[in-house]
Motif scaffolding. Structure first.
Motif, PDB file in Angstrom:
ATOM      1  N   HIS A 293       0.695 -44.616  81.744  1.00 33.21           N
ATOM      2  CA  HIS A 293       0.400 -44.053  80.423  1.00 33.21           C
ATOM      3  C   HIS A 293       0.930 -42.637  80.283  1.00 33.21           C
ATOM      4  CE1 HIS A 293      -2.782 -41.456  82.063  1.00 33.21           C
ATOM      5  NE2 HIS A 293      -3.222 -42.502  82.740  1.00 33.21           N
ATOM      6  N   GLY A 294       0.968 -42.187  79.048  1.00 31.52           N
ATOM      7  CA  GLY A 294       1.315 -40.810  78.767  1.00 31.52           C
ATOM      8  C   GLY A 294       0.182 -39.874  79.170  1.00 31.52           C
ATOM      9  N   ASN A 295       0.554 -38.663  79.583  1.00 33.65           N
ATOM     10  CA  ASN A 295      -0.437 -37.666  80.020  1.00 33.65           C
ATOM     11  C   ASN A 295      -0.058 -36.325  79.387  1.00 33.65           C
ATOM     12  OD1 ASN A 295      -1.678 -35.554  81.512  1.00 33.65           O
ATOM     13  ND2 ASN A 295      -1.980 -36.928  83.258  1.00 33.65           N
ATOM     14  N   ASP A 317       3.672 -36.395  78.367  1.00 32.68           N
ATOM     15  CA  ASP A 317       3.581 -36.749  76.963  1.00 32.68           C
ATOM     16  C   ASP A 317       2.941 -35.585  76.206  1.00 32.68           C
ATOM     17  OD1 ASP A 317       3.772 -38.323  74.654  1.00 32.68           O
ATOM     18  OD2 ASP A 317       2.925 -40.094  75.619  1.00 32.68           O
ATOM     19  N   VAL A 318       2.778 -35.749  74.914  1.00 28.87           N
ATOM     20  CA  VAL A 318       2.075 -34.768  74.088  1.00 28.87           C
ATOM     21  C   VAL A 318       0.909 -35.474  73.416  1.00 28.87           C
ATOM     22  CG1 VAL A 318       4.116 -33.352  73.678  1.00 28.87           C
ATOM     23  CG2 VAL A 318       3.572 -35.229  72.096  1.00 28.87           C
ATOM     24  N   ARG A 319      -0.044 -34.694  72.965  1.00 25.70           N
ATOM     25  CA  ARG A 319      -1.206 -35.264  72.307  1.00 25.70           C
ATOM     26  C   ARG A 319      -0.761 -36.058  71.070  1.00 25.70           C
ATOM     27  NH1 ARG A 319      -6.903 -32.377  72.394  1.00 25.70           N
ATOM     28  NH2 ARG A 319      -8.158 -34.227  71.930  1.00 25.70           N
ATOM     29  N   GLY A 320      -1.253 -37.279  70.956  1.00 28.80           N
ATOM     30  CA  GLY A 320      -0.833 -38.157  69.867  1.00 28.80           C
ATOM     31  C   GLY A 320       0.381 -38.985  70.189  1.00 28.80           C
ATOM     32  N   ASP A 324      10.093 -38.683  71.951  1.00 30.08           N
ATOM     33  CA  ASP A 324      11.070 -37.914  72.726  1.00 30.08           C
ATOM     34  C   ASP A 324      10.508 -37.394  74.040  1.00 30.08           C
ATOM     35  OD1 ASP A 324       9.347 -36.088  71.639  1.00 30.08           O
ATOM     36  OD2 ASP A 324      10.897 -34.735  70.859  1.00 30.08           O
ATOM     37  N   THR A 325       9.325 -37.844  74.436  1.00 25.38           N
ATOM     38  CA  THR A 325       8.768 -37.500  75.750  1.00 25.38           C
ATOM     39  C   THR A 325       9.115 -38.602  76.733  1.00 25.38           C
ATOM     40  OG1 THR A 325       6.683 -38.642  75.318  1.00 25.38           O
ATOM     41  CG2 THR A 325       6.833 -36.311  74.642  1.00 25.38           C
ATOM     42  N   PRO A 326       9.014 -38.356  78.050  1.00 22.90           N
ATOM     43  CA  PRO A 326       9.261 -39.440  79.021  1.00 22.90           C
ATOM     44  C   PRO A 326       8.372 -40.663  78.777  1.00 22.90           C
ATOM     45  CG  PRO A 326       9.277 -37.331  80.141  1.00 22.90           C
ATOM     46  CD  PRO A 326       8.836 -37.046  78.731  1.00 22.90           C
ATOM     47  N   PHE A 331       7.852 -46.214  76.841  1.00 20.41           N
ATOM     48  CA  PHE A 331       7.058 -47.147  76.036  1.00 20.41           C
ATOM     49  C   PHE A 331       7.948 -47.874  75.037  1.00 20.41           C
ATOM     50  CE2 PHE A 331       4.188 -48.426  72.651  1.00 20.41           C
ATOM     51  CZ  PHE A 331       3.033 -48.819  73.318  1.00 20.41           C
ATOM     52  N   ASP A 332       8.827 -47.142  74.374  1.00 20.33           N
ATOM     53  CA  ASP A 332       9.687 -47.730  73.344  1.00 20.33           C
ATOM     54  C   ASP A 332      10.709 -48.712  73.917  1.00 20.33           C
ATOM     55  OD1 ASP A 332       8.370 -46.267  71.430  1.00 20.33           O
ATOM     56  OD2 ASP A 332       9.903 -44.699  71.278  1.00 20.33           O
TER      57      ASP A 332
END
Length: 372
Positions: A293-295, A317-320, A324-326, A331-332
């Motif tokens: 998961h994103g963190n 990741d960023v909140r929400g 453009d994050t890893p 995920f995409d």
């Protein structure tokens, strides 16, 4: 004076008997004549508000008829119409009806993946049954998994409640897999009968596998065998290490809540060691709670350098969440059914029934028989 003609029931014998109720599935439907020959037999089954003609055949000597499928449907009404000639050449007709058992207990199989989905090459067909199965052979015979192009697909039981299917190696991209459930009226346990009679299919998409090295803090993502990217990660901290082994993405959530109390991480007061209401880009790897998961809450320098999680694999990741994050990038580009393999973690190999972990068994182990 002419003798009285024989009664139709003497000329034409039908079992189950006319008017019978609660006929059990082990009984057989038969039509016969003691002498003479059958001219025509028509049997109609009414079940679930639908009428179906029961196919069958008259024997070569003309004296008996039996259905092509000997199984009687449950909760059904049968109408039998017969025309026959007796030993003297006189025509006789008989009309009978009977109804079959309406079972008190039924079972169904909850199936993974979904109908008409496109999945990764590591997808395992998994059935979780609503009741414990005692006659596993009968249930196994009632489920068929086929592929186009053809490949051998074999079943494996985990205990009495779960039946999985997979080929020896990952599916080839473009394969179409069909699952036929012929569970209706199959007695899975004494007095417990199946309910489903349906088929569904799914398609295998492109090949993507990802290798997480917990010691190097990296994840190598390969598409069709070629390295697509090497992504920095954080894995389980020394006190909460990540499972080793091959895990299959079984669920993808843009945003989800994660509370440690639900997976055994509790403080002295009983509350979870963590409670994050908006974990982005969450991809389930095990049924026990391992996610990739994103963190957004860890410091950026953690990724690629240290393991700080409670056992999950984290990507920056960023909140929400953002594309453009890893984490968003991965995920995409992922599908349910993609394989994520973890190596060099100081933990045991993930159990084959923890999520879709059957790829951690050799083909010999998979085909040898059930576990539990």
């Amino acid at each position: 004076m002419l003798g009285k003609p024989p009664a139709p029931e003497d000329v034409i014998r039908v079992t189950p008997q006319d008017g019978a109720k609660g006929v059990r599935p082990g009984e057989s439907l038969r039509v016969r004549v003691p002498d003479g020959r059958l001219e025509s037999v028509k049997v109609v089954r009414s079940q679930d508000a639908e009428e179906t003609e029961v196919k069958g055949r008259i024997a070569a000597d003309g004296m008996s008829w039996r259905p092509d499928d000997d199984r009687l449907g449950l909760a059904a009404r049968y109408v039998v119409d017969v025309v026959a000639l007796d030993g003297d050449g006189d025509r006789s007709a008989r009309h009978t009806t009977f109804s079959t058992l309406v079972p008190d207990k039924r079972f169904i199989g909850y199936v993974t993946p979904e109908d008409r989905s496109t999945v990764g090459t590591g997808m395992i067909v998994s059935l979780e049954f609503s009741r414990e199965i005692a006659d596993r052979k009968a249930v196994e015979r009632a489920v068929r998994v086929t592929a186009q192009p053809p490949v051998e697909v074999r079943p494996h039981w985990f205990g009495n409640g779960r039946l999985d299917f997979r080929p020896e190696e990952y599916w080839k991209p473009g394969t179409r897999v069909t699952v036929a459930l012929g569970l209706r009226d199959v007695e899975g346990a004494p007095g417990v009968y199946g309910l489903q009679q349906k088929s569904f299919s799914f398609t295998v998409g492109r090949s993507q596998t990802s290798l997480v090295d917990a010691a190097e803090h990296t994840m190598q993502v390969r598409r069709d065998g070629e390295l697509l990217a090497t992504v920095p990660i954080t894995a389980g901290a020394p006190e909460n290490t990540t499972y080793n082994g091959r895990m299959v993405v079984s669920e993808m959530l843009e945003l989800t809540r994660m509370n440690g109390a639900t997976v055994g991480f509790r403080k002295a007061d009983g509350k979870g060691e963590y409670d994050i209401p908006d974990v982005p880009h969450a991809m389930r790897l095990t049924s026990s709670g391992t996610f990739l998961h994103g963190n957004y809450w860890a410091d950026d320098e953690v990724f690629g350098h240290a393991n700080v999680s409670h056992g999950c694999v984290g990507l920056r990741d960023v909140r929400g969440g953002a594309s453009d994050t890893p984490a968003g990038w991965f995920f995409d580009r992922s599908l349910i059914g993609d394989v994520v393999e973890v190596v060099h973690s100081k933990d045991k190999r993930v159990a084959p029934d923890n999520g879709l972990g059957g790829w951690n068994m050799t083909w010999k182990e998979w085909t040898a028989g059930p576990v539990g």
